[in-house]
Each structure stands twice: as C-alpha cells, then as structure tokens.
Design an enzyme around this catalytic site. Structure first.
Site, PDB file in Angstrom:
ATOM      1  N   SER A  15      -8.591  52.224  41.567  1.00  0.00           N
ATOM      2  CA  SER A  15      -9.735  51.495  41.034  1.00  0.00           C
ATOM      3  C   SER A  15     -10.791  52.492  40.562  1.00  0.00           C
ATOM      4  O   SER A  15     -11.181  53.397  41.287  1.00  0.00           O
ATOM      5  CB  SER A  15     -10.309  50.580  42.127  1.00  0.00           C
ATOM      6  OG  SER A  15     -11.463  49.930  41.660  1.00  0.00           O
ATOM      7  N   GLY A  16     -11.261  52.301  39.339  1.00  0.00           N
ATOM      8  CA  GLY A  16     -12.259  53.197  38.772  1.00  0.00           C
ATOM      9  C   GLY A  16     -11.672  54.351  38.002  1.00  0.00           C
ATOM     10  O   GLY A  16     -12.418  55.172  37.465  1.00  0.00           O
ATOM     11  N   THR A  70      -8.308  49.745  33.038  1.00  0.00           N
ATOM     12  CA  THR A  70      -8.699  48.639  32.153  1.00  0.00           C
ATOM     13  C   THR A  70      -9.132  49.163  30.790  1.00  0.00           C
ATOM     14  O   THR A  70      -8.766  48.601  29.749  1.00  0.00           O
ATOM     15  CB  THR A  70      -9.829  47.824  32.807  1.00  0.00           C
ATOM     16  OG1 THR A  70      -9.378  47.336  34.071  1.00  0.00           O
ATOM     17  CG2 THR A  70     -10.227  46.665  31.927  1.00  0.00           C
ATOM     18  N   ASN A  73     -16.007  51.326  40.824  1.00  0.00           N
ATOM     19  CA  ASN A  73     -15.918  50.921  39.424  1.00  0.00           C
ATOM     20  C   ASN A  73     -16.792  49.700  39.200  1.00  0.00           C
ATOM     21  O   ASN A  73     -16.773  48.756  39.996  1.00  0.00           O
ATOM     22  CB  ASN A  73     -14.457  50.595  39.070  1.00  0.00           C
ATOM     23  CG  ASN A  73     -14.248  50.372  37.594  1.00  0.00           C
ATOM     24  OD1 ASN A  73     -15.166  50.526  36.795  1.00  0.00           O
ATOM     25  ND2 ASN A  73     -13.030  50.023  37.228  1.00  0.00           N
ATOM     26  N   SER A  83     -13.994  46.634  37.630  1.00  0.00           N
ATOM     27  CA  SER A  83     -12.669  46.840  38.195  1.00  0.00           C
ATOM     28  C   SER A  83     -11.827  45.571  38.066  1.00  0.00           C
ATOM     29  O   SER A  83     -12.259  44.480  38.431  1.00  0.00           O
ATOM     30  CB  SER A  83     -12.782  47.233  39.673  1.00  0.00           C
ATOM     31  OG  SER A  83     -11.509  47.329  40.263  1.00  0.00           O
ATOM     32  N   SER A  84     -10.622  45.725  37.538  1.00  0.00           N
ATOM     33  CA  SER A  84      -9.686  44.597  37.462  1.00  0.00           C
ATOM     34  C   SER A  84      -9.152  44.302  38.853  1.00  0.00           C
ATOM     35  O   SER A  84      -8.556  45.173  39.484  1.00  0.00           O
ATOM     36  CB  SER A  84      -8.530  44.918  36.511  1.00  0.00           C
ATOM     37  OG  SER A  84      -8.976  45.058  35.191  1.00  0.00           O
ATOM     38  N   GLY A 138      -2.612  51.220  41.351  1.00  0.00           N
ATOM     39  CA  GLY A 138      -1.704  52.258  41.801  1.00  0.00           C
ATOM     40  C   GLY A 138      -1.530  52.248  43.307  1.00  0.00           C
ATOM     41  O   GLY A 138      -2.001  51.352  44.022  1.00  0.00           O
ATOM     42  N   GLU A 163      -1.994  52.710  47.095  1.00  0.00           N
ATOM     43  CA  GLU A 163      -3.241  52.650  47.849  1.00  0.00           C
ATOM     44  C   GLU A 163      -3.009  53.056  49.307  1.00  0.00           C
ATOM     45  O   GLU A 163      -2.043  52.611  49.942  1.00  0.00           O
ATOM     46  CB  GLU A 163      -3.830  51.231  47.812  1.00  0.00           C
ATOM     47  CG  GLU A 163      -4.312  50.801  46.438  1.00  0.00           C
ATOM     48  CD  GLU A 163      -4.965  49.429  46.457  1.00  0.00           C
ATOM     49  OE1 GLU A 163      -5.567  49.060  45.442  1.00  0.00           O
ATOM     50  OE2 GLU A 163      -4.876  48.744  47.494  1.00  0.00           O
TER      51      GLU A 163
END
Length: 1302
Positions: A235-236, A240, A296, A299-300, A529, A531
């Site tokens: 994330s970040g 996206t 982020n 973030s999606s 990805g 985690e």
C-alpha cells in the site's frame, strides 16, 4: 614527448543522444557487454544497454530544482565517481541500518578471511562468504538489473538507489519493471511521452510503464495473443497510479490511427467514446473502493483485474472489471490517521441541499456519524467537494441515470445511519437489548432509505427468530450481539452495493454490438502484494496465498522462457521448474485431501460447536511436524507458514466468523422484500421460496452457502486460468520510505519489498543458470582482443567463440556455447571485463605515445608541403592570367553554354513521353494493387477464422490441463476398480437371471405344494375313519391290558422306567422348542440386520444426491455394490433357510424314528404312527413353503424397491462427483459391516450345528434306552393312551390351520 595518460574504457565508448519531447537530449551509452538476463526474453524486448548517464541527471525534461534535489544529485555524482578503475577490490558488507555498505579489501588474512576498509576509515575482519562483489563501473545505473554481472542483493539495491536519486523511477529487472514511488509529480506521463513510446521497442527507449504497455499492445495487435499486466506492491507503492497510467496509454494509442491528444477533465460531451468511458470508470471505483491509509492517501482497498477488449485493428471494443477482497471492515471501523472510503466524505462535502434532505443528512457532518468520527476528516491537498463533482460527472459519462445515482447514494447514507444505532441492556435482570431514543430515530431513517418498515426491522434485530427443529423460536439478543449484527449488515450492504456498481459499469463498457469472437484483451491486474504485519489475520493469508500463486505463475513463465531459450540454442541444461518450489505451501493452503487450511476452516465453519481454538488445534494435529512449511505458533493462538518471501505468523482469532461472514437472516429476508427495487436486487439471493416469513419448511436460498475462503479460491482459480491464457508483463511497485517524502531511499525497507515482490526470487533463480549471454558477433568483437594470433580469414561465429574461450582458459562449467550465442554464469563477464580493461589501458598508453609522435611529424611535414604548394599555386595562377588575355579562349567560354540548347528541346519531349508512360504504368499498378489487396483481405479473413479455431482449441486445452493433472492419479486408482465393478456387474446380472429362474421354479413348486395340501386333506378325512376303528381296538387292548396287569406284577418296575423315558422325551421336546425359538430369534435378528442394511443403503443413496454428473461409471458401480449386498443378503437368507430345512428334516427323521420305535412297541398302532409322521412332515413342509413364499415376496419387494431407488438415484447423477471419495469410503465401511454381520451369522449357524449334534447324541441315547422297552409288553396300553392324546391335540390345530384348504 610526454607520457600519455591512459584513457578509461568508458571514455572510449560511443555516445548517442536520446531525444526527449521537449528537445532535451540525454547521452546514452551503448555498451558491448552482454544482453544478459536471468530469464530469457524475446529479442524484441531484450535490453542491451548497461549505462545511460544523463547530463541533467533526470529522466524528466525538467524539474523544480530545489536545494534538496541538488544536494541529492551531488551525492549521486560522488557515488558514481567512487566506482573508479583504481584497482581496488570493492565489496559490499551487510549493515543493519543501510542494508549494505561498500568498502574495499586491504588485506587477506587467510584464504577465507579478509580485512575490509570503509570510507570512514574503519576496518573490519570478515569471512569471504559474508561479502559480495561490486560490479564494474560500466554497470552503474543499468537500465536492466538482470544485466549486472554480479547478481546480488547489494548490487540491486545500489542500482535502484542511484537511479532513484536521479529521478529514474523505473528500472527493468529481467521480466519485471520495478517502479519506485517518487512522492512528487514528474512530467513524464504527458501526450509527448505517449508519442515517444508509441511503436518503440524496449531497446530504443528507457524503462517506463508506457514501454510495458506499448509492448503488450503491439504484441496483441501483431500476434493476436491476449496480454496481461500484473501490478503488485505494498500500500502506497503506486499500484493504483501505475494502473491508471497503463489504462491512459492504452486508451490514447487505441482511440484512432492519428495521435489524438489525451483529453483531461474535459466536458462530458468530449468523453462519449468508449476509451474515455474506461478512463472515467476509474474515478468511480476510486470513490467507492479507495481510502486514506497511513502509507497512502489514495489506497485501493480491493484488487481488480481490468480486461480491455481490442479488435484486430487495435481499436477498443469493450472492457470488463473483476474485483477481489474488498476490505469491508473499514466501513465500520477506522483507525486513527486514516479514513473510511472516499464516497462518505465526498457525499457529505459535495451533496446539494436537495440530495442531503432526501438522504436525511441535512445539518449533519462527519463528526455526527460513528463510522467516520474516529479518523481524519480531510486529506491535505485534496478537495472532497471537487472530487464529488468529478464523480457526478463520471456517472453521467458512464450513462448512470439520476435514479440509479440516487439509489446508490441511499444505500451509502443508510450505512451511515445504521452506524448511529446504539443498543443498551434492557434491565439488570435480563440480557435482552433495547434501542435508545436516538437510535430509533437513526434506524427509522435507515429503514426509510432501504425501503423497509421499521417495526419488523427492529423485531428482527432485537428478537430474531431462529429455527429449532421444526419450530421457529425467538432468540434473546444482547447489546453486543445487536451491535455485531448491525455492523455485519452495514458491511454486507456496502459490499453488495460495490459489487452491483462494478456490474453496472461492466454492462456499460460491454459493447456487444461492436465486439466479436475474434477480439482479444489486455488485462491489468492491480492487487496488494505480499504482506507481513505484527498481527496477521485471515485477510493476510488470502492476500499472501494470492501472491504465492502469482509468484508461482511468474516462476513457471520464467522457467518456460528459460527452457525455450536453452532448447533453441541446444545447450546442456538441467531442466528445473522453479514453480514447483512453491507448491508445498500452496497445497498446504488449498488442498482438500489431505485437508488443507482453507478446507479445514470451511469444515469447522459449518460445525456448530467449533471454535477458533479447536480449529487451530485441528491444524496442529494435521500438519505440525509433518511438513517443514508449517509450524505451531507459541504461545499465541495461531500457526507459522513458510512462504517464498519469508515466514509469516498468523493469528487465528475470529477466523470462523470472518470465513462464514454471517448476516442476520431475519434482516436479509426483510431487505429482499424491500419496496426499493435496488435494495431488493442487492439481497435477491436471500429470498425465501415460500411467501411466509416464518414458514415451518426449511428456508431454501437461490444459491448454496459458500464461505469467504471458497469464494476466494474460485475467484483466484478463474484469475489464474485467465492469466495462463495470456502473455504476462510484470510490474513491481516499491515504497521508498514511510514518510511520503521524495529523494529518501530506505534501503532495508526496499530490500524487504524486493524480497516480498519476488525480484530477489528471480535473482535466486538466475544464479542457477546462465544469466549473461552474448551473440557470437558481440562476443568476438568485444573479447577477441584478449587472444593473440587469431587465425586469419573467415571464421564462423561458433568456431571463433570456441577458439577465444579455449585461449582464455575458462572453466567449461562457467559457460555454454549455443547455436547463435555464448552463455555465461554470473560473474564471469566481470572477470573478462577486468582483463579487457587492463589490456585496453596498455594499448591506449602505447597508442597515445605513437599518436603524439605522429602529430609532431605531421606538423613538420605540413610546413615543407606548404612551401612547395605556394610555388605550384603561383605557377597555375600565371597560366590562368595568360588564358584570360587570349581572345579565342574568351570566345570559347561564351559559346560553350549555347552548344547544348539544341539538344534540350528533344530531351524535354522524350522526358514528357516517358512521364506519360510512367503514369499509365502507375494506373495499371494501382489497379493490380487493389486486386491483390482484395485477395489479401480474403486470405486474412480465412486466416482469422482458422486462428479463431486454434485459439478455441488452445483455450480448451488450457482449461482441461489443470483438471487433467488433478485427475490423472485418481484415474489410475479408479481404473482397476472400474474394471472390477464391470465384472461384478456382469456376474450380478447372471445371478439376477438365476434368481428370476429360481423364483419361477418356486412358483411352480408352490402350485405343486398346494395340490399336495389338498391331497393331504383327503388323506386326513380317510384317517379320521381309521382313527375311530383304532379307538375301538384301543379299548379292547385296554381290557386285555387290565388282565395282563393282574397276571404280571413283575412289570411294575417298568412303569418307573417308562416315566423316566417320558421325562427324557419332555427334555427332548423342550430342546426342540429351544432350537425353534433360537431359530426364530436368529430370523428376527437377520430381519433386523437386513432392515439396518436397507436403512444404511437408503442413507447411502441420499448422500448420492451430492455427486456430479461425470461419475456415471461410479454410480453404476455403486448400484452394482448395492445389488451385491442384496444378493449377498439373499444368499445368506437362502443358506439359513436351507440349514433350517435340513434341521427340520433331521428333526422329522428323529420323529420318524420315534414313530418306528412306537411301531415296534405297538405293532397294531403302526398305521396311526405312519399317519402321524405324514401329518408332521406335511406341517413342516407347509410351514417351510409359507416361509419361503414370504421370503420370495419380501425379496421381490426389495428388488422392486432397489429398482425404484436406482431409477431415482439415476435422475440425480449430476451431483455425484464432488463426494466420490467420501462415498467410496462409506461403501467400504458398509461392506465391512456386511462382512462382520456375515461372520456373526456364520458363528450363530455353527452354534446351531453344535446344538443339533447334541440333540443327535441324546437321540442315540434314547434309542438305546428304547431297545430295553421293546421287552416290556406292559407299557403298550399307556403308550397307546399317549398316542390317542396326541391325536386329540393335533386335530384342533390341523382344523384351524388347514380346514380352509381342505
């Protein structure tokens, strides 16, 4: 002459200019080093460039040059300058803060120990295995890290860091494109860059997301093969944004043949085409699926796979979006410094007064809602009001009507109002919950928005009805349970609404009239990805499981390309599929047998008494110490899995509830019957088949219950099937720091992400092969200089390479010679480069000395030549002046231009004629070209049809490949069983025919027995008359007996013997009675066991309702097994009947012998004894006949029931495959039970035989005793009286049972 300074090899390399759209040129250094890669890549996407330095130190045309940027650039220059050719042996040393620090070896303590000095002046002694080599200077800022001759983690980190500090955020790593988030706007995504990358190969451009997009697009158009772009990262990291850039590029290059500039936020009328609708679908998905996190701002919180359909000409024909793993928990719980989904804040900030009144949001702000007040209110630099306007504009562009928009916003507002519903305990004496006054007002608003009545909603919330047996009872709900039910409902409404929103977008992007069967697609996968958190739960397992499958897909794809490259070059190589390295972990998660984590979780999710603790203990018992990939977590409740990236500890608290994803059935049924069509559609799968809310019948939903794990496995299987049918392109997004600041590069953080993203996994695979490779021409041109006395004349590339390698004396294990290339192990080219640099340094030193001598001699010669040239010029000038003074020369000069005028006219005429001929030929060529073009179009259409057929066959083969692999082993196991089942079926059919014939014979025998019974009745009538005569004779014998008693007192002792004999006969009768009772008991037990077997068979057939249609053979086998069991039962029954008949016949023989004994005692009563024996035999035969008739009728009914059950089970053959293993095990258990019953019955039969032998022995004793009675005449009268009494006892029984027959 002064000594010449040696020139470095880098200064001798050719420099070319790489033009950017704004006119800024970038020097690009062409290296003759190998186009190495740890995975073979097709030639048109392989990169041969090692170093591309830039005068501006940036990939962008221009940037705002802050002091921070300038300091970073100066630092990068210093780093590059340190990697010189000073002769130092530079190495990398691990560092806990910077990941790796560079130093150089100053001393070798031993063969395995060295002393390393750092820039700070400090020194440290290390093992040689703890340091990594540094690549030569020519590899700095390599565009493709796979070309690094020393493939190690430190070199990868160093290369990424130097490029990132120079604003080169994109870097190739073999098949990967590594993208690092710059955290600042870079002007590298405009239309000028789109045009720059359009139609260019990988070698001609720098690494960029547009290059990957263009490669996928060109492959799709030229080869007609589906493509996919996999974008993963934390994330970040920029997933996206990169996904948006991919869609932007594809929409730009595919809109028309001309380079139409990409429109920005222009009016809706300019966005009517399909490509712009695809672009505008993204803001809608971001509003409903994105949120602010710590890392982020956008973030999606879900994964998506966007398939963009293209025609063969490269035009966009449609699009479709699949979504995965929406983070529903964010709807009801927001962490500090984060926000919920953007749509909530955008609606509260941008909705007008009319819409706010309609949604009951007037005079309410973010702090008024419990679901929102825990996080941030705004995002720095972003206006929620502007984003709301942009969202409404996107809705209009996508064709959403105002009614559809309002319906969507009503559900969003209802979720907010549900969050404000609070419950409390009704009283201290009870746990029953009740709603507060404020909660009732909020709930009333939510019910109005959802189109349901408030009272039933409150009743279903506080007093839900659950089914207990066949009755519906009300359940007591505590305040915590009410809160949980409301949160679950809010999450369910939002998730279903999000899924419906995506479906509506897909319907608008699916242009059925424009698409055709020969269209192809480019799929863009944007998913989280790998985690690893401090507390990893069920969501992390799903994400990591997905990434495990994706990494296996990459390894397999990389392996296939590697093998194809080696096969084409015909080199020796041990074929290893690195995708299998990940299979044990994947099996541990997904396998149903032996039971994996997901299967175990699904199994416990349906168990009423299962808990998270029992689920964890079950996993420990199944897998602990049985696989190295699994370990128990101590002391926490959970387990540890070994993934390709690292070991991850999972906490299993709350997994069962997360997997079941429960909703209040009372509320969902109520919402399914909502007056709002949109809400009722969202919960259409919860509609009861019956109209009554609490029908006594069990509730049946439209779909079967599926857990979250099952849905995720199905979605992932579908995704992997699509990816396997495409040619993939991989993009790995990297988060450089947690502070969201540019130019800050945290090496340990990046290293961890490279490990999780599989980049280092690719490097691991590369080290096992030959990652560096050169064509023969490149290898010879670069390294032939290291060999002396090369043969003159022409040499083939392969022959020349063999000679060079032989003279370089390289170990044959570190290289392979192919057909067109030479392959090297990692690090070999670095050694060759060092040798080449040393040699070139010596050559250039000599060349400089020779060149400077030549230059000085040339200057001296020029002075001499200048003096001689002056004399020549003077002489020629004098000649020219003499000619100018000559009148004939002047006349010749003036007349010379006129000599060609007469030829000009004829030449012009001939030229015009030639032009006319060329025009005629051009017209003919044009017509011929049109004809050929038409033929080409027809041939292309035929080719397309053939290609379509081939693609369909390939897709079918890919779909069946995975199923074939799973069933291949199972097929081998079942083949023999199937053959046995077929043989058993044939045998059972023969037995069935034999049983039918036996039944026919038994019917005939029954008719014969009935005739015999009629004859027996006639005989009995005749015997009645004889009985009267015998009674008279008995009376006469009594009189004679009285006289005999008087005469023979010596017979008194015989009375006692006769009484003893009678007592023994009584014992015999009791034994016979016991045998008959034991026989009847065994019959009852046999019937009970048969009924038990029939009950088990019926339960077995009911379980067959859950099989699949492709197990028709197994169904036939099951029916055969059932018939075998039935026939076995019949055979056992017939065996027992035959044994009973034999026993009865033996008892009849005994009675016949007793009759013979009585005949010996009383010769006059012989006829009576014969009649009695015949009556007893008739009774036994008649009883046996009736029992056999009843058995045959029961068997007939069983056969008919079996046939009916077989017919009913055949109608449900489609549901058999899913439980075939369980069914086979159940059948084996039933057969084992049948065998146990048979063994028990055999033991009972053996006991009966033993009892019969005892009776036979006792009968022998009776016979010996009766031998003495023959000499006792006095007992005749008493025995005759006993015969008379027996006849009087038999006659009522005979009349009652056989009177109707007579």
């Amino acid at each position: 002459m002064s000594a010449a300074m040696p020139l470095s090899p880098s200064s001798q390399q050719k420099q070319t200019r790489f033009a950017t759209p704004n006119g800024i040129s970038h020097p690009r250094q062409h290296s003759q080093s190998p186009a190495s890669n740890f995975s073979p890549i097709p030639s048109h996407i392989r990169s041969n460039s090692m170093q591309r330095t830039s005068s501006s130190s940036t990939f962008a045309p221009q940037f705002v040059k802050s002091e921070e940027f300038r300091r970073s650039e100066d630092k990068v220059s210093a780093i590059e300058g340190e990697n010189d050719f000073s002769g130092k042996r530079y190495v990398w040393v691990k560092d806990p803060e910077k990941a790796f620090v560079r130093g150089w070896i100053v001393e070798e303590v031993s063969q395995q120990r060295v002393v390393v000095q750092f820039e700070s002046g400090s020194q440290i002694e290390l093992d040689l295995g703890d340091v990594d080599k540094v690549n030569p200077a020519k590899f700095d800022k390599a565009d493709d890290m796979a070309e690094l001759t020393h493939l190690n983690e430190a070199s990868v980190i160093h290369n990424l860091q130097t490029r990132y500090q120079s604003d080169l955020i994109y870097t190739y790593s073999g098949l990967f494109l590594v993208a690092i988030n710059p955290y600042c706007p870079l002007p590298i995504y405009g239309n000028d860059y789109v045009r720059m990358y359009k139609g260019q190969t990988r070698e001609d451009t720098r690494p960029h997301i547009f290059a990957v997009s263009d490669a996928a697009f060109r492959r799709l158009v030229e080869e007609g093969e589906n493509q996919s772009i996999l974008v993963t990262g934390e994330s970040g990291a920029g997933k996206t944004e990169n996904t948006k850039k991919v869609i932007q590029y594809l929409a730009s290059v595919a809109t028309s043949d001309s380079d139409t500039p990409l429109a920005g936020r222009s009016p809706a009328k300019q966005l009517s085409n399909l490509s712009q609708q695809i672009l505008r679908a993204n803001p809608i998905l971001e509003s409903f699926g994105n949120a602010q996190t710590v890392r982020n701002n956008n973030s999606s919180r879900f994964g998506k796979f966007i398939r963009i359909q293209f025609t063969r000409s490269g035009q966009i024909a449609g699009a479709f979006i699949d979504w995965y793993l929406l983070e529903k928990s964010r709807v009801v719980k927001v962490s500090q410094h984060e926000r919920s989904y953007h749509i909530f804040y955008q609606m509260l900030a941008g909705a007008d007064k009319r819409l706010r009144d309609a949604l009951y949001l007037a005079n309410m702000d973010i702090e008024d809602f419990a679901y929102l007040r825990g996080g941030n209110d705004t995002i720095a630099g972003i206006s929620d009001r502007d984003e709301w306007n942009y969202l409404i504009e996107a809705f209009h562009v996508m064709g959403f009507s105002e009614q559809e928009q309002n319906a969507i916003f009503r559900t969003i507002a209802a979720v907010l109002h549900i969050g404000n519903v609070a419950a409390k305990q009704e009283s201290r004496a009870t746990d029953q919950a009740m709603l507060t006054q404020e909660a009732k007002a909020s709930l009333d608003k939510a019910c109005r928005l959802l189109g349901v009545q408030t009272e039933p909603f409150v009743k279903g919330l506080l007093h839900p009805k659950v089914k207990a047996g066949r009755e519906w009872v009300e359940k007591v709900q505590t305040a915590e349970q009410v809160r949980f039910a409301l949160d679950a409902l809010a999450k369910g409404i939002y998730e279903r609404g999000f899924g419906d929103l995506v479906s509506r977008i897909n319907r608008r992007l699916d242009r059925g009239g424009l698409t055709s069967d020969d269209n192809h697609f480019i799929g863009v996968l944007d998913i989280a990805g790998f985690e690893i958190f401090e507390n990893n739960s069920f969501e992390q397992l799903c994400i990591n499981y997905t990434n495990e499958k994706l990494q296996q897909f990459f390894n397999h794809y990389m392996f296939v390309l590697e093998q194809e490259e080696y096969a084409r070059e015909q080199i020796e190589w041990q074929f290893i599929d690195f995708g299998k390295d990940l299979q044990p972990t994947i099996d541990l998660i997904e396998l149903p047998n032996p039971i994996g984590i997901f299967s175990c979780l699904d199994e416990d999710s349906v168990m009423p008494k299962a808990t998270d603790k029992s689920f964890t203990d079950k996993l420990h018992s199944l897998w602990e110490k049985k696989t190295p990939k699994y370990a128990a977590a101590r002391p926490r409740q959970g387990f540890i899995l070994t993934h390709y990236a690292a070991e991850v500890e999972y906490n299993t608290e709350g997994w069962l509830e997360k997997n079941k994803d429960p909703l209040n059935d009372n509320l969902t049924r109520l919402l399914a019957s909502s007056k709002d069509d949109y809400v009722s559609t969202l919960f259409s799968d919860c509609v009861d088949e019956s109209d009554e809310l609490y029908s006594p019948r069990s509730r049946v939903k439209k779909g079967l219950f599926r857990t979250v794990a099952q849905r995720h496995k199905e979605q992932l299987t579908s995704l992997m099937r699509q990816l396997h049918s495409t040619q993939p392109h991989f993009v790995r997004c990297i988060l450089p720091n947690h502070k969201k600041k540019p130019k800050q590069f945290m090496a340990p953080l990046v290293l961890d992400q490279l490990r999780c993203n599989g980049v280092l996994e690719g490097i691991r695979i590369a080290r096992t092969g030959f990652p560096n490779r050169l064509t023969f021409a490149e290898f010879r041109s670069r390294y032939e200089v290291l060999c002396k006395d090369m043969p003159k004349g022409y040499l083939g590339g392969q022959e020349a390479a063999k000679i060079i390698l032989d003279r370089l004396k390289l170990n044959p294990a570190v290289f392979r010679i192919g057909i067109t290339k030479v392959f090297f192990r990692a690090g070999v080219l670095a050694d060759l480069e060092e040798q080449r640099d040393t040699l070139i340094r010596e050559i250039m030193s000599r060349f400089q000395s020779v060149a400077r001598g030549f230059m000085q001699r040339r200057i001296a010669y020029k002075q001499l030549y200048r003096h001689e040239a002056t004399r020549v010029i003077q002489r020629n000038l004098n000649v020219y002046l003499d000619l100018q003074s000559n009148p004939w020369w002047r006349l010749f000069v003036r007349m010379r231009p006129l000599l060609g005028a007469t030829r000009t006219a004829s030449e012009v005429k001939k030229r015009d004629e030639r032009i006319e001929q060329l025009h005629d030929k051009m017209r003919q060529d044009q017509m011929e070209r049109q004809r050929i073009e038409e033929e080409r179009r027809r041939a292309e259409l035929d080719n397309q049809r053939i290609q379509q057929t081939l693609e369909a066959e390939r897709a079918l083969a890919l779909d069946k490949e995975e199923i074939f692999k799973r069933l291949q082993l199972r097929e081998n196991e079942l083949s023999e069983k199937l053959a046995e089942a077929i043989a058993e079926q044939e045998q059972l059919e023969d037995q069935l025919d034999a049983s039918i014939n036996s039944r026919r014979e038994s019917d005939e025998e029954l008719i014969t027995r009935r005739e015999q019974v009629i004859q027996a009745g006639q005989i009995i009538t005749r015997l009645e008359a004889e009985k009267k005569d015998l009674q008279k004779q008995v009376e006469n014998l009594n009189e004679d007996l009285i006289h005999a008693e008087r005469d023979t007192s010596r017979y008194d002792g015989l009375d006692q013997e006769i009484r003893s004999l009678r007592s023994q006969l009584g014992v015999k009768d009791r034994k016979i009675h016991e045998l008959e009772s034991s026989h009847s008991q065994s019959e009852r037990e046999k019937d009970l066991k048969i009924s038990t077997l029939e009950t088990e068979l019926r339960s077995l057939k009911s379980s067959l309702m859950h099989k699949d249609r492709r197990t028709d053979d197994l169904e036939q086998k099951l029916n055969n097994v059932q018939r075998i069991a039935t026939e076995e039962k019949e055979r056992s029954t017939n065996s027992y009947e035959s044994q009973i008949r034999s026993l009865n016949s033996q008892l009849g023989t005994k009675d016949h012998k007793l009759g013979d004994l009585e005949d010996l005692i009383v010769k006059k009563d012989r006829r009576v004894q014969d009649v009695e024996a015949r009556l007893l035999a008739s009774n036994k035969e008649l009883a046996e006949l009736r029992s056999r008739i009843q058995d045959l009728e029961a068997d007939n009914q069983d056969l008919q029931a079996n046939l009916d059950e077989v017919a009913s089970s055949r109608s449900h053959h489609e549901t058999i495959l899913r439980q075939k293993d369980t069914e086979l095990n159940s059948i084996r258990q039933r057969l084992q039970t049948s065998d146990d019953v048979m063994s028990k019955l055999q033991k009972e039969n053996q006991g009966l035989k033993t009892q019969h032998e005892d009776v036979s022995r006792r009968h022998g004793d009776v016979e010996r005793e009766m031998e003495d009675v023959r000499r006792k005449r006095a007992a005749m009268n008493r025995e005759a009286a006993e015969v008379r009494k027996k006849l009087e006892g038999i006659m009522p029984f005979f009349n009652s049972h056989f009177g109707s027959v007579v």
